[in-house]
Design a protein around this motif. Structure first.
Motif, short mmCIF file in Angstrom:
data_model
loop_
_atom_site.label_atom_id
_atom_site.label_comp_id
_atom_site.label_asym_id
_atom_site.label_seq_id
_atom_site.Cartn_x
_atom_site.Cartn_y
_atom_site.Cartn_z
N LYS A 99 -4.14 12.42 5.65
CA LYS A 99 -3.97 11.79 6.96
C LYS A 99 -4.21 12.77 8.11
N SER A 100 -3.89 14.02 7.91
CA SER A 100 -4.10 15.01 8.97
C SER A 100 -5.57 15.36 9.14
N ASP A 156 12.44 20.59 3.57
CA ASP A 156 12.58 21.50 4.70
C ASP A 156 12.26 20.73 5.99
N LYS A 157 13.28 20.22 6.64
CA LYS A 157 13.08 19.36 7.81
C LYS A 157 12.56 20.13 9.02
N LYS A 158 12.94 21.37 9.15
CA LYS A 158 12.50 22.16 10.31
C LYS A 158 10.98 22.35 10.27
N ILE A 159 10.47 22.77 9.13
CA ILE A 159 9.02 22.97 9.01
C ILE A 159 8.29 21.64 9.12
N LYS A 160 8.91 20.57 8.62
CA LYS A 160 8.28 19.26 8.68
C LYS A 160 8.09 18.81 10.12
N VAL A 161 9.10 19.01 10.95
CA VAL A 161 9.00 18.64 12.36
C VAL A 161 7.95 19.50 13.07
N GLN A 162 7.96 20.79 12.79
CA GLN A 162 6.97 21.68 13.40
C GLN A 162 5.55 21.30 12.98
N PHE A 179 8.64 22.92 -0.89
CA PHE A 179 9.97 22.60 -0.36
C PHE A 179 9.88 21.34 0.50
N PRO A 180 9.81 20.16 -0.11
CA PRO A 180 9.61 18.92 0.67
C PRO A 180 10.80 18.53 1.53
N PRO A 186 0.82 -1.22 0.00
CA PRO A 186 0.00 0.00 0.00
C PRO A 186 0.85 1.26 0.00
N GLU A 187 0.30 2.29 -0.57
CA GLU A 187 1.01 3.57 -0.63
C GLU A 187 1.17 4.14 0.78
N LYS A 188 2.36 4.57 1.07
CA LYS A 188 2.64 5.16 2.37
C LYS A 188 2.24 6.63 2.37
N ILE A 189 1.34 6.98 3.27
CA ILE A 189 0.86 8.36 3.38
C ILE A 189 1.54 8.99 4.58
N LEU A 190 2.22 10.09 4.34
CA LEU A 190 2.94 10.77 5.42
C LEU A 190 1.96 11.39 6.39
N SER A 191 2.41 11.57 7.61
CA SER A 191 1.55 12.16 8.64
C SER A 191 1.23 13.62 8.35
#
Length: 278
Positions: free
Chosen positions: A45-46, A137-143, A134-135, A35-40
């Motif tokens: 998913k949100s 961007d780890k900082k925004i992703k964590v936030q 900007f996929p 199955p396709e993995k859907i990011l959180s």
């Protein structure tokens, strides 16, 4: 031959009979696709069903919207105070204020549960737009992950203590609340193949049953016709031999009636299929 050699030969024979069945591929033509993995952080998913509304190109910064000087100012000067020509923080603040005004209890309400959820929803959707551009961007992703989990916690609290307001806030913010599952397990290839094999076997069994049922239905009319002939023959033989008659006319009439009803039903079904094709 000593005991050591005997034990060695027996061990060799025993090990040669072991077959690794677990690594063999199945003969069934079953293909398993992971199955396709859907990011959180993904809206699917949100629970965010809609995106941010389009921004008015001539919208001014909040602090200068009521400025009388800008109403008569030069267009070049006015453009310096527009949202599109300023940093993204002003645009985010504009969306937060717009979302809060939709759910606040009074004009000065900025601390209620509804206002907090609206503020977080605006920020989440703003971050989601940023992540599409900007996929990495780890900082925004964590936030964004932390903010989504925090909003779920607030929604869970509101759902428990005020369900009517919980439903209302979901409708106003266009959200879907997805509670955590009672238990969680990883989707594995082995388990999926077992389920697919069961489904395949069930379809195969049903197909064979349908074919057998169709074969029996095709033999119904010849069987009844033959039964009518046999009953008439038996009755006539009993009469000719002057022995007690066990086959009555009612039995023969009953079989003829069933035969006529079956023929009529088959003709109606056939005409219905032909009309659907036309």
């Amino acid at each position: 031959m000593n005991a050591y050699n005997i034990s060695k030969v027996s061990y060799r024979i025993a090990t040669q009979q072991i077959v690794r069945n677990y690594a063999f591929k199945s003969d069934l033509k079953i293909k398993w696709v992971r199955p396709e993995k859907i990011l959180s952080i993904d809206p699917r998913k949100s629970g965010d069903c809609s995106k941010l509304p389009p921004l008015n190109s001539k919208e001014l910064i909040k602090e200068f919207r009521n400025s009388k000087e800008l109403e008569t100012a030069d267009p070049m000067v006015r453009s310096l105070f527009e949202l599109k020509n300023n940093s993204r923080s002003y645009t985010s603040a504009h969306y937060r204020d717009a979302f809060i005004k939709e759910v606040q209890r009074h004009p000065l309400d900025y601390g209620s549960m509804e206002a907090k959820l609206a503020r977080m929803t605006a920020t989440i959707r703003r971050f989601q737009e940023h992540m599409t551009q900007f996929p990495r961007d780890k900082k925004i992703k964590v936030q964004l992950k932390e903010l989504i989990e925090k909003r779920k916690k607030y929604l869970k609290y509101l759902r428990r203590w005020d369900y009517r307001r919980f439903e209302w806030i979901l409708e106003k913010l266009d959200l879907i609340y997805k509670p955590p599952p009672p238990f969680f397990h990883w989707i594995t290839r082995k388990e999926s193949l077992v389920k697919l094999t069961d489904i395949h076997c069930e379809k195969l069994r049903q197909a064979k049953l349908d074919a057998y049922r169709k074969e029996l239905e095709e033999e119904q009319i010849p069987f009844l016709e033959n039964a009518v002939k046999e009953l008439e023959f038996v009755r006539q033989e009993q009469i000719d031999l002057d022995i007690p008659v066990t086959v009555t006319l009612e039995n023969i009439a009953d079989y003829k009636k069933r035969l006529m009803e079956l023929k009529q039903l088959r003709e109606e079904h056939k005409s219905k299929i032909e009309s659907e094709k036309l």
